[in-house]
Write a protein that holds these residues in place. Structure first.
Motif, PDB file in Angstrom:
ATOM      1  N   ASP A  31       0.816  -1.192  -0.035  1.00  0.00           N
ATOM      2  CA  ASP A  31      -0.124   0.098  -0.074  1.00  0.00           C
ATOM      3  C   ASP A  31       1.075   1.329  -0.023  1.00  0.00           C
ATOM      4  O   ASP A  31       0.618   2.388  -0.393  1.00  0.00           O
ATOM      5  CB  ASP A  31      -0.912   0.010   1.180  1.00  0.00           C
ATOM      6  N   PHE A  32       2.157   1.007   0.410  1.00  0.00           N
ATOM      7  CA  PHE A  32       2.934   2.436   0.504  1.00  0.00           C
ATOM      8  C   PHE A  32       3.574   2.714  -0.923  1.00  0.00           C
ATOM      9  O   PHE A  32       4.072   3.777  -1.136  1.00  0.00           O
ATOM     10  CB  PHE A  32       4.071   2.033   1.496  1.00  0.00           C
ATOM     11  N   ASN A  33       3.182   1.796  -2.202  1.00  0.00           N
ATOM     12  CA  ASN A  33       3.677   2.027  -3.154  1.00  0.00           C
ATOM     13  C   ASN A  33       2.710   1.886  -4.390  1.00  0.00           C
ATOM     14  O   ASN A  33       2.860   1.672  -5.440  1.00  0.00           O
ATOM     15  CB  ASN A  33       5.008   1.518  -3.683  1.00  0.00           C
ATOM     16  N   HIS A  34       1.160   1.959  -3.806  1.00  0.00           N
ATOM     17  CA  HIS A  34       0.259   1.622  -4.466  1.00  0.00           C
ATOM     18  C   HIS A  34       0.116   0.255  -5.353  1.00  0.00           C
ATOM     19  O   HIS A  34      -0.307   0.267  -6.439  1.00  0.00           O
ATOM     20  CB  HIS A  34      -0.069   2.944  -5.612  1.00  0.00           C
ATOM     21  N   LEU A  56       8.807   5.086   5.780  1.00  0.00           N
ATOM     22  CA  LEU A  56       7.279   5.122   6.075  1.00  0.00           C
ATOM     23  C   LEU A  56       7.180   6.083   7.439  1.00  0.00           C
ATOM     24  O   LEU A  56       8.081   6.101   8.108  1.00  0.00           O
ATOM     25  CB  LEU A  56       6.834   3.887   6.470  1.00  0.00           C
ATOM     26  N   PRO A  57       6.067   6.572   7.552  1.00  0.00           N
ATOM     27  CA  PRO A  57       5.729   7.420   8.851  1.00  0.00           C
ATOM     28  C   PRO A  57       5.857   6.349   9.894  1.00  0.00           C
ATOM     29  O   PRO A  57       5.458   5.323   9.822  1.00  0.00           O
ATOM     30  CB  PRO A  57       4.224   7.670   8.479  1.00  0.00           C
ATOM     31  N   HIS A  62       1.320  -1.230   7.676  1.00  0.00           N
ATOM     32  CA  HIS A  62       1.014  -1.227   5.867  1.00  0.00           C
ATOM     33  C   HIS A  62       1.353  -2.752   5.709  1.00  0.00           C
ATOM     34  O   HIS A  62       1.848  -3.503   6.184  1.00  0.00           O
ATOM     35  CB  HIS A  62       2.507  -0.693   5.510  1.00  0.00           C
ATOM     36  N   SER A  63       0.345  -2.916   4.683  1.00  0.00           N
ATOM     37  CA  SER A  63       0.229  -4.227   3.996  1.00  0.00           C
ATOM     38  C   SER A  63       1.288  -4.158   2.862  1.00  0.00           C
ATOM     39  O   SER A  63       1.417  -3.478   2.011  1.00  0.00           O
ATOM     40  CB  SER A  63      -1.161  -4.589   3.402  1.00  0.00           C
ATOM     41  N   PHE A  64       1.806  -5.615   2.639  1.00  0.00           N
ATOM     42  CA  PHE A  64       2.960  -5.756   1.472  1.00  0.00           C
ATOM     43  C   PHE A  64       3.045  -7.215   1.131  1.00  0.00           C
ATOM     44  O   PHE A  64       2.680  -8.257   1.979  1.00  0.00           O
ATOM     45  CB  PHE A  64       4.223  -5.312   1.801  1.00  0.00           C
ATOM     46  N   ARG A  65       3.390  -7.528  -0.172  1.00  0.00           N
ATOM     47  CA  ARG A  65       3.976  -8.689  -0.444  1.00  0.00           C
ATOM     48  C   ARG A  65       5.057  -8.694  -1.427  1.00  0.00           C
ATOM     49  O   ARG A  65       5.534  -7.408  -1.844  1.00  0.00           O
ATOM     50  CB  ARG A  65       2.634  -9.374  -1.018  1.00  0.00           C
ATOM     51  N   TYR A  66       5.711  -9.994  -1.754  1.00  0.00           N
ATOM     52  CA  TYR A  66       6.822  -9.770  -2.579  1.00  0.00           C
ATOM     53  C   TYR A  66       6.202 -10.544  -4.032  1.00  0.00           C
ATOM     54  O   TYR A  66       5.375 -11.418  -3.980  1.00  0.00           O
ATOM     55  CB  TYR A  66       7.900 -10.656  -2.298  1.00  0.00           C
ATOM     56  N   LEU A  67       6.537  -9.745  -5.293  1.00  0.00           N
ATOM     57  CA  LEU A  67       6.419 -10.383  -6.466  1.00  0.00           C
ATOM     58  C   LEU A  67       7.574 -10.629  -7.054  1.00  0.00           C
ATOM     59  O   LEU A  67       8.269  -9.954  -7.493  1.00  0.00           O
ATOM     60  CB  LEU A  67       5.610  -9.455  -7.128  1.00  0.00           C
ATOM     61  N   ALA A  68       7.547 -11.997  -7.572  1.00  0.00           N
ATOM     62  CA  ALA A  68       8.475 -12.663  -8.319  1.00  0.00           C
ATOM     63  C   ALA A  68       8.385 -13.078  -9.567  1.00  0.00           C
ATOM     64  O   ALA A  68       7.113 -12.952 -10.204  1.00  0.00           O
ATOM     65  CB  ALA A  68       9.262 -13.886  -7.349  1.00  0.00           C
ATOM     66  N   ALA A  69       9.261 -13.272 -10.512  1.00  0.00           N
ATOM     67  CA  ALA A  69       8.920 -13.635 -11.831  1.00  0.00           C
ATOM     68  C   ALA A  69       7.990 -14.847 -11.979  1.00  0.00           C
ATOM     69  O   ALA A  69       7.682 -15.573 -11.064  1.00  0.00           O
ATOM     70  CB  ALA A  69      10.382 -14.223 -12.449  1.00  0.00           C
ATOM     71  N   ILE A  89       3.274  -4.812   8.141  1.00  0.00           N
ATOM     72  CA  ILE A  89       4.500  -4.335   8.979  1.00  0.00           C
ATOM     73  C   ILE A  89       4.057  -3.217   9.547  1.00  0.00           C
ATOM     74  O   ILE A  89       3.325  -2.451   9.475  1.00  0.00           O
ATOM     75  CB  ILE A  89       5.583  -3.980   8.010  1.00  0.00           C
ATOM     76  N   HIS A  90       4.627  -2.900  10.971  1.00  0.00           N
ATOM     77  CA  HIS A  90       4.048  -1.948  12.011  1.00  0.00           C
ATOM     78  C   HIS A  90       5.317  -1.154  12.334  1.00  0.00           C
ATOM     79  O   HIS A  90       6.437  -1.755  12.613  1.00  0.00           O
ATOM     80  CB  HIS A  90       3.596  -2.324  13.294  1.00  0.00           C
ATOM     81  N   THR A  91       5.364   0.236  11.848  1.00  0.00           N
ATOM     82  CA  THR A  91       6.461   1.141  11.952  1.00  0.00           C
ATOM     83  C   THR A  91       6.555   1.769  13.378  1.00  0.00           C
ATOM     84  O   THR A  91       5.586   1.825  14.141  1.00  0.00           O
ATOM     85  CB  THR A  91       6.757   2.122  11.195  1.00  0.00           C
TER      86      THR A  91
END
Length: 91
Positions: A31-34, A56-57, A62-69, A89-91
């Protein structure tokens, strides 16, 4: 693996994975990079890992995942929590 560093009221998060697992390019998207897979590709380091960093603030989540080939999405086992299909992740 996630690394945190406090920087003037903000938190720098470094996302670190082995250089060759999974094979091919990997990006961190969230969500931090749309959810843009081009925004934060993991770059090889000299120590056998690859990393990408975002700032990040402080005191945010924030929610995230990794995207591989090959359109292979995966989570980070070292994340603070998981929210459905996403790592958190919680900052």
């Amino acid at each position: 693996m996630l690394e945190r560093k406090q920087v003037k009221g903000r938190t720098q998060i470094t996302f670190r994975l082995p250089e060759d697992n999974p094979a091919g390019p990997v990006s961190v998207v969230g969500d931090f990079n749309h959810w843009n897979p081009l925004a934060h590709p993991l770059e090889p380091r000299g120590d056998g890992t690859r990393t990408a960093s975002v700032t990040l603030p402080a005191h945010s989540a924030h929610s995230f995942r990794y995207l591989a080939a090959g359109d292979y999405w995966f989570n980070d086992d070292t994340a603070d929590s998981h929210d459905g299909p996403n790592s958190r992740i919680h900052t």
